[in-house]
Design an enzyme around this catalytic site. Structure first.
Site, PDB file in Angstrom:
ATOM      1  N   ARG A  38      21.702  49.963   3.960  1.00 34.46           N
ATOM      2  CA  ARG A  38      22.276  48.793   3.323  1.00 34.46           C
ATOM      3  C   ARG A  38      22.558  49.107   1.861  1.00 34.46           C
ATOM      4  O   ARG A  38      21.770  49.761   1.180  1.00 34.46           O
ATOM      5  CB  ARG A  38      21.322  47.592   3.418  1.00 34.46           C
ATOM      6  CG  ARG A  38      21.221  46.968   4.813  1.00 34.46           C
ATOM      7  CD  ARG A  38      22.508  46.236   5.173  1.00 34.46           C
ATOM      8  NE  ARG A  38      22.436  45.558   6.451  1.00 34.46           N
ATOM      9  CZ  ARG A  38      22.774  46.075   7.614  1.00 34.46           C
ATOM     10  NH1 ARG A  38      23.195  47.334   7.659  1.00 34.46           N
ATOM     11  NH2 ARG A  38      22.692  45.374   8.726  1.00 34.46           N
ATOM     12  N   GLU A  93      30.672  44.271   0.511  1.00 33.60           N
ATOM     13  CA  GLU A  93      31.580  44.944   1.438  1.00 33.60           C
ATOM     14  C   GLU A  93      32.648  43.970   1.942  1.00 33.60           C
ATOM     15  O   GLU A  93      32.306  42.872   2.394  1.00 33.60           O
ATOM     16  CB  GLU A  93      30.791  45.527   2.612  1.00 33.60           C
ATOM     17  CG  GLU A  93      29.831  46.620   2.174  1.00 33.60           C
ATOM     18  CD  GLU A  93      28.936  47.122   3.296  1.00 33.60           C
ATOM     19  OE1 GLU A  93      28.346  48.198   3.142  1.00 33.60           O
ATOM     20  OE2 GLU A  93      28.815  46.420   4.331  1.00 33.60           O
ATOM     21  N   HIS A 115      31.198  52.007   5.877  1.00 33.51           N
ATOM     22  CA  HIS A 115      30.205  51.385   6.753  1.00 33.51           C
ATOM     23  C   HIS A 115      30.534  51.652   8.231  1.00 33.51           C
ATOM     24  O   HIS A 115      30.634  50.743   9.065  1.00 33.51           O
ATOM     25  CB  HIS A 115      30.114  49.876   6.506  1.00 33.51           C
ATOM     26  CG  HIS A 115      28.783  49.303   6.895  1.00 33.51           C
ATOM     27  ND1 HIS A 115      28.142  48.333   6.170  1.00 33.51           N
ATOM     28  CD2 HIS A 115      27.948  49.576   7.949  1.00 33.51           C
ATOM     29  CE1 HIS A 115      26.990  48.011   6.751  1.00 33.51           C
ATOM     30  NE2 HIS A 115      26.857  48.763   7.836  1.00 33.51           N
TER      31      HIS A 115
END
Length: 321
Positions: free
Chosen positions: A235, A264, A286
């Site tokens: 994270r 994000e 990601h």
């Protein structure tokens, strides 16, 4: 009872990933994505909410009297107010152990690329450096083996353990970090500060919690005396991004590989974006979790979690009394 299920962000799973059919009577509503201002209206009649990254705050949850279950299409639940769910009697289940191949493989892709300076050499070739060389090769960047080096892992769950297994196959020495600030060090763990000082590579595989936010900041980077490679496929909020940029620019760390950002997608002023031309920095969007196989396993488990709740035998509960 006919359940109404609402998937708020179906586009977080690839089109090639199929959701198995449900066995009970239900109504399905799937939205590719859901902006914050539409979350409440779309869930107004839902008994079951399916979300990946959409935020479900207390303010939203208290306005949803029909909601009985949230099936999270991910492992992390930091986008959901779990305290509010507990108070309101809303069960929450997450996905577990679906990424034990894809995330470790992505982690080691970053480690190998940075340890062997693949990005640096690729950029050199793109700029014509090889073409102008006086011999068959050139040595603009250091190249180091992984064998004999120490990997410090923060987070000893299924993914952290799988990363450790890969590290051992490369001949690395693996240490698992004790929790930051712990008064006692458990057997087979290494004190957090000691890990910072002795690791050649550090990889994060822990959840984002209030106590792990900015786990790595200026103070922690100052203790990294071996100039390690820092990898984060967990994270974004685990690392103070401005501190990471400073550590890379000042040589406190040798390189950094990030698959996540604090916000994000990242905003234009995100400090990580100023590193995009650095040969010792890699940022991926990601995607460590996103192999086809892992996503299908996630979708299958998502439906199993929903079926289990409806049958009165919920599994993978995040909130436990």
């Amino acid at each position: 009872m006919i359940h109404t299920l609402v998937f708020l962000d179906r586009a977080t799973l690839k089109d090639t990933v199929k959701l198995p059919p449900l066995s009970f009577k239900h109504n399905w509503e799937c939205y590719e994505s859901t902006p914050p201002e539409k979350v409440l209206s779309r869930l107004s009649e839902a008994t079951i909410a399916v979300v990946n990254k959409v935020k479900l705050t207390r303010e939203i949850l208290v306005e949803l009297p029909n909601l009985r279950f949230i099936s999270v299409a991910a492992t992390g639940t930091d986008n959901i107010d779990l305290n509010a769910c507990k108070e309101l009697g809303i069960a929450v289940s997450n996905i577990r152990d679906y990424a034990i191949n894809t995330v470790p493989e992505h982690t080691f892709s970053l480690i190998l690329a940075l340890r062997r300076n693949l990005r640096g050499y690729h950029l050199d070739v793109a700029r014509g450096e090889w073409q102008r060389a006086d011999q068959f090769c050139f040595f603009n960047h250091p190249i180091n083996d992984l064998s004999g080096q120490t990997l410090g892992i923060v987070g000893s769950g299924a993914i952290g353990q799988a990363v450790a297994d890969l590290a051992v196959s490369f001949g690395m020495n693996v240490i698992f970090s004790e929790k930051k600030g712990a008064h006692q060090v458990r057997s087979s763990y290494t004190a957090f500060d000691d890990m910072l000082r002795c690791a050649d590579v550090i990889s994060l595989h822990c959840p984002l919690l209030p106590e792990t936010r900015n786990l790595f900041a200026d103070e922690e980077f100052d203790k990294m005396t071996r100039q390690p490679i820092v990898i984060n496929t967990a994270r974004g909020g685990l690392i103070d991004e401005a501190a990471l940029v400073n550590a890379l620019k000042t040589g406190k760390i040798a390189a950094a590989g990030m698959d996540v950002a604090e916000t994000e997608p990242p905003k234009p002023d995100n400090p990580l974006l100023c590193l995009m031309e650095f040969p010792n920095f890699i940022l991926t969007p990601h995607i460590a979790w996103a192999s086809q196989q892992a996503m299908q396993t996630l979708a299958d488990q998502l439906v199993v979690n929903i079926e289990a709740f409806v049958s009165g035998q919920p599994r993978n509960l995040v909130i436990v009394d």
